[in-house]
Motif scaffolding. Structure first.
Motif, PDB file in Angstrom:
ATOM      1  N   GLY A 106     -11.522 -12.279  -3.042  1.00  0.00           N
ATOM      2  CA  GLY A 106     -10.340 -12.128  -2.200  1.00  0.00           C
ATOM      3  C   GLY A 106     -11.389 -10.665  -1.748  1.00  0.00           C
ATOM      4  N   ARG A 107     -10.764 -10.309  -0.952  1.00  0.00           N
ATOM      5  CA  ARG A 107     -10.790  -9.088   0.352  1.00  0.00           C
ATOM      6  C   ARG A 107     -10.235  -7.916   0.569  1.00  0.00           C
ATOM      7  NH1 ARG A 107     -15.167  -9.092   4.826  1.00  0.00           N
ATOM      8  NH2 ARG A 107     -16.547  -6.565   4.109  1.00  0.00           N
ATOM      9  N   CYS A 108     -10.496  -6.932   1.231  1.00  0.00           N
ATOM     10  CA  CYS A 108      -9.257  -7.067   2.389  1.00  0.00           C
ATOM     11  C   CYS A 108      -9.678  -4.993   2.095  1.00  0.00           C
ATOM     12  CB  CYS A 108      -8.086  -6.941   1.057  1.00  0.00           C
ATOM     13  SG  CYS A 108      -7.380  -5.431  -0.485  1.00  0.00           S
ATOM     14  N   ARG A 109      -9.027  -4.614   3.145  1.00  0.00           N
ATOM     15  CA  ARG A 109      -8.889  -2.773   3.920  1.00  0.00           C
ATOM     16  C   ARG A 109      -8.101  -2.072   3.185  1.00  0.00           C
ATOM     17  NH1 ARG A 109      -8.386   0.467   7.694  1.00  0.00           N
ATOM     18  NH2 ARG A 109     -10.674   1.945   8.622  1.00  0.00           N
ATOM     19  N   PRO A 110      -7.778  -1.757   2.144  1.00  0.00           N
ATOM     20  CA  PRO A 110      -6.816  -0.659   1.953  1.00  0.00           C
ATOM     21  C   PRO A 110      -6.797   1.017   2.071  1.00  0.00           C
ATOM     22  CG  PRO A 110      -8.206  -1.049  -0.211  1.00  0.00           C
ATOM     23  CD  PRO A 110      -9.000  -1.750   0.765  1.00  0.00           C
ATOM     24  N   VAL A 111      -7.795   1.634   2.096  1.00  0.00           N
ATOM     25  CA  VAL A 111      -8.153   2.464   2.561  1.00  0.00           C
ATOM     26  C   VAL A 111      -8.891   3.388   3.680  1.00  0.00           C
ATOM     27  CG1 VAL A 111      -8.548   3.129   0.897  1.00  0.00           C
ATOM     28  CG2 VAL A 111     -10.351   2.780   1.326  1.00  0.00           C
ATOM     29  N   LEU A 112      -8.644   4.527   4.270  1.00  0.00           N
ATOM     30  CA  LEU A 112      -9.078   4.453   5.804  1.00  0.00           C
ATOM     31  C   LEU A 112     -10.908   4.259   5.599  1.00  0.00           C
ATOM     32  CD1 LEU A 112      -8.251   5.329   8.151  1.00  0.00           C
ATOM     33  CD2 LEU A 112      -8.310   7.422   8.050  1.00  0.00           C
ATOM     34  N   ASN A 113     -11.343   5.473   4.912  1.00  0.00           N
ATOM     35  CA  ASN A 113     -12.418   5.049   4.854  1.00  0.00           C
ATOM     36  C   ASN A 113     -14.048   5.313   3.733  1.00  0.00           C
ATOM     37  OD1 ASN A 113     -12.929   6.664   7.537  1.00  0.00           O
ATOM     38  ND2 ASN A 113     -11.720   8.799   6.578  1.00  0.00           N
ATOM     39  N   GLY A 114     -12.733   4.756   3.116  1.00  0.00           N
ATOM     40  CA  GLY A 114     -14.029   4.117   1.513  1.00  0.00           C
ATOM     41  C   GLY A 114     -12.461   5.122  -0.186  1.00  0.00           C
ATOM     42  N   ALA A 115     -13.067   3.872  -0.759  1.00  0.00           N
ATOM     43  CA  ALA A 115     -13.101   4.645  -2.500  1.00  0.00           C
ATOM     44  C   ALA A 115     -13.778   5.385  -2.754  1.00  0.00           C
ATOM     45  CB  ALA A 115     -11.659   3.229  -2.978  1.00  0.00           C
ATOM     46  N   THR A 167      -4.481   6.279  -3.463  1.00  0.00           N
ATOM     47  CA  THR A 167      -3.645   5.056  -2.806  1.00  0.00           C
ATOM     48  C   THR A 167      -3.637   4.260  -3.893  1.00  0.00           C
ATOM     49  OG1 THR A 167      -4.810   5.314  -0.972  1.00  0.00           O
ATOM     50  CG2 THR A 167      -4.025   3.469  -1.191  1.00  0.00           C
ATOM     51  N   ARG A 168      -2.348   3.720  -3.581  1.00  0.00           N
ATOM     52  CA  ARG A 168      -2.056   2.614  -4.838  1.00  0.00           C
ATOM     53  C   ARG A 168      -1.066   1.446  -4.057  1.00  0.00           C
ATOM     54  NH1 ARG A 168       3.334   2.920  -9.495  1.00  0.00           N
ATOM     55  NH2 ARG A 168       5.002   3.297  -7.264  1.00  0.00           N
ATOM     56  N   LEU A 169      -2.292   0.690  -4.918  1.00  0.00           N
ATOM     57  CA  LEU A 169      -1.745  -0.924  -4.724  1.00  0.00           C
ATOM     58  C   LEU A 169      -0.532  -1.228  -5.496  1.00  0.00           C
ATOM     59  CD1 LEU A 169      -5.050  -2.728  -2.884  1.00  0.00           C
ATOM     60  CD2 LEU A 169      -3.449  -1.040  -1.980  1.00  0.00           C
ATOM     61  N   VAL A 170       0.660  -2.170  -4.944  1.00  0.00           N
ATOM     62  CA  VAL A 170       1.117  -2.384  -6.326  1.00  0.00           C
ATOM     63  C   VAL A 170       2.085  -3.734  -5.285  1.00  0.00           C
ATOM     64  CG1 VAL A 170       4.061  -2.777  -5.836  1.00  0.00           C
ATOM     65  CG2 VAL A 170       3.062  -0.240  -5.168  1.00  0.00           C
ATOM     66  N   PRO A 171       1.580  -5.272  -6.641  1.00  0.00           N
ATOM     67  CA  PRO A 171       1.322  -6.293  -6.476  1.00  0.00           C
ATOM     68  C   PRO A 171       3.264  -6.618  -5.867  1.00  0.00           C
ATOM     69  CG  PRO A 171       0.881  -5.350  -8.583  1.00  0.00           C
ATOM     70  CD  PRO A 171       1.026  -4.203  -8.220  1.00  0.00           C
ATOM     71  N   VAL A 204       0.568  -0.877   0.017  1.00  0.00           N
ATOM     72  CA  VAL A 204       0.380   0.087  -0.036  1.00  0.00           C
ATOM     73  C   VAL A 204       0.563   1.215  -0.605  1.00  0.00           C
ATOM     74  CG1 VAL A 204      -2.207   1.401   1.307  1.00  0.00           C
ATOM     75  CG2 VAL A 204      -1.797  -1.317   1.098  1.00  0.00           C
ATOM     76  N   GLU A 205       0.573   1.808  -1.329  1.00  0.00           N
ATOM     77  CA  GLU A 205       0.891   3.078  -1.100  1.00  0.00           C
ATOM     78  C   GLU A 205       0.461   4.213  -0.947  1.00  0.00           C
ATOM     79  OE1 GLU A 205       4.998   2.176  -3.849  1.00  0.00           O
ATOM     80  OE2 GLU A 205       4.101   2.867  -4.622  1.00  0.00           O
ATOM     81  N   ARG A 206       0.512   5.239   0.491  1.00  0.00           N
ATOM     82  CA  ARG A 206      -0.226   6.810   0.570  1.00  0.00           C
ATOM     83  C   ARG A 206       0.568   7.798   1.228  1.00  0.00           C
ATOM     84  NH1 ARG A 206      -4.384   3.117   2.807  1.00  0.00           N
ATOM     85  NH2 ARG A 206      -3.796   3.654   5.315  1.00  0.00           N
ATOM     86  N   PRO A 207       0.034   9.092   0.267  1.00  0.00           N
ATOM     87  CA  PRO A 207      -0.138   9.412  -0.870  1.00  0.00           C
ATOM     88  C   PRO A 207       0.624   9.804  -2.011  1.00  0.00           C
ATOM     89  CG  PRO A 207       0.379  10.833   0.212  1.00  0.00           C
ATOM     90  CD  PRO A 207       0.697   9.968   1.287  1.00  0.00           C
ATOM     91  N   TRP A 208       0.182   8.594  -2.976  1.00  0.00           N
ATOM     92  CA  TRP A 208       0.720   8.493  -4.118  1.00  0.00           C
ATOM     93  C   TRP A 208       0.316   9.809  -5.421  1.00  0.00           C
ATOM     94  CZ3 TRP A 208      -0.246   7.979  -9.704  1.00  0.00           C
ATOM     95  CH2 TRP A 208       0.666   7.554 -10.573  1.00  0.00           C
ATOM     96  N   GLY A 209       1.287  10.696  -6.022  1.00  0.00           N
ATOM     97  CA  GLY A 209       1.219  11.435  -7.196  1.00  0.00           C
ATOM     98  C   GLY A 209       1.706  12.365  -6.888  1.00  0.00           C
TER      99      GLY A 209
END
Length: 293
Positions: free
Chosen positions: A256-265, A287-291, A27-32
């Motif tokens: 699959g299911r995960c929680r990658p953000v704080l309050n929702g995308a 937020t960027r997800l890097v495999p 998980v990369e944030r903030p990205w950009g």
């Protein structure tokens, strides 16, 4: 029963990791490199060159006009910003098969197409004229043939289909709760087989439709799903406000299911290298997800 022991994951420094099915993401944030004072992040899209388009929104009753489309290189470097003089209520955006960038100007009842440099090309709907044909539209998606699907989300309670030349082909749906109806048709995606997947947000479900508008399936197990993105294999990624990100195959099996953000995308999109981009409004960021496995 013998338990499989997997090797430890090797990562640079301390970071967050999420899993979707068999894949792990850093998980990369903030990205950009978004400009200072850009506004509230509301959506993200990626074109065929892996340029990333970030859409931001302002309160047009309070704030002065500002650019709402921000173009980032694949490494996150800022390339350009535009849209200040044209878009009033930036809601969501999409890139069509020819590379045009379509921005949904929700409360103006209009969808506007730009080239990659921000020059206006064409429109759908009549500005400040609700019901001609849109009534606060929310999102737009495209078939592989170039047909446009519009989620007439906040008041229209329907979907519209246009051909590649802009001819209105048909409309389906109504406000309601039974299959084929919507409370808020929010985000949408067209699968490789032509089915249209819709995040029916306030009904807490995803509905799938055949190209002619027949309800094909209803998926549940969400809380206010906001957006959908599909990969080339026909898998769908659904972002909701629990907040979770869920991965499904085309038959609706949750992989699959995960929680990658704080309050929702509010928006989601992927690039050709496997990165996933999530548009968060609170806090405002990408937020960027890097495999990596």
């Amino acid at each position: 029963m013998q338990t499989e022991v997997r090797p430890a994951l090797s990562l640079p420094g301390e970071c967050l990791v999420v899993a979707l099915g068999e894949r792990h993401f850093r998980v990369e944030r903030p990205w950009g490199a978004l400009p200072t004072g850009a506004g509230k992040v509301t959506d993200v899209a990626v074109d065929g060159a892996n340029r990333v388009y970030v859409l931001t929104r302002r309160d047009h009753y309070v704030d002065a006009p500002r650019d709402c489309v921000h173009v980032l290189a694949p490494d996150g470097a800022h390339l350009a910003s535009w849209g200040a003089e044209r878009i009033l209520d930036a809601h969501m955006l999409a890139v069509d098969p020819s590379g045009r960038v379509w921005v949904v100007d929700r409360d103006c009842h209009e969808i506007v197409a730009f080239d990659v440099e921000g020059r206006e090309l064409e429109t759908r709907g009549r500005r400040h004229r609700p019901l001609e044909p849109f009534n606060h539209p929310s999102a737009v998606a495209f078939t592989h043939e170039g047909d446009m699907i519009v989620a007439d989300g906040y008041a229209g309670g329907s979907l519209h289909r246009f051909d590649a030349d802009g001819r209105h082909l048909h409309r389906w749906g109504a406000v309601g709760t039974v299959p084929g109806e919507f409370l808020t048709a929010h985000g949408l995606w067209v699968l490789p087989d032509g089915r249209v997947a819709v995040a029916d947000r306030e009904n807490h479900r995803v509905q799938l439709f055949t190209p002619d508008g027949t309800c094909d399936a209803v998926w549940t197990g969400f809380h206010r799903p906001s957006d959908i993105w599909g990969d080339a294999a026909g898998q769908l990624y659904v972002a909701d406000r629990i907040p979770t990100l869920s991965l499904f195959d085309g038959a609706g099996q949750r992989l699959g299911r995960c929680r990658p953000v704080l309050n929702g995308a509010h928006g989601i999109h992927g690039d050709s290298t496997g990165h996933l981009f999530l548009a968060e409004g609170n806090p405002s960021r990408i937020t960027r997800l890097v495999p990596f496995s």
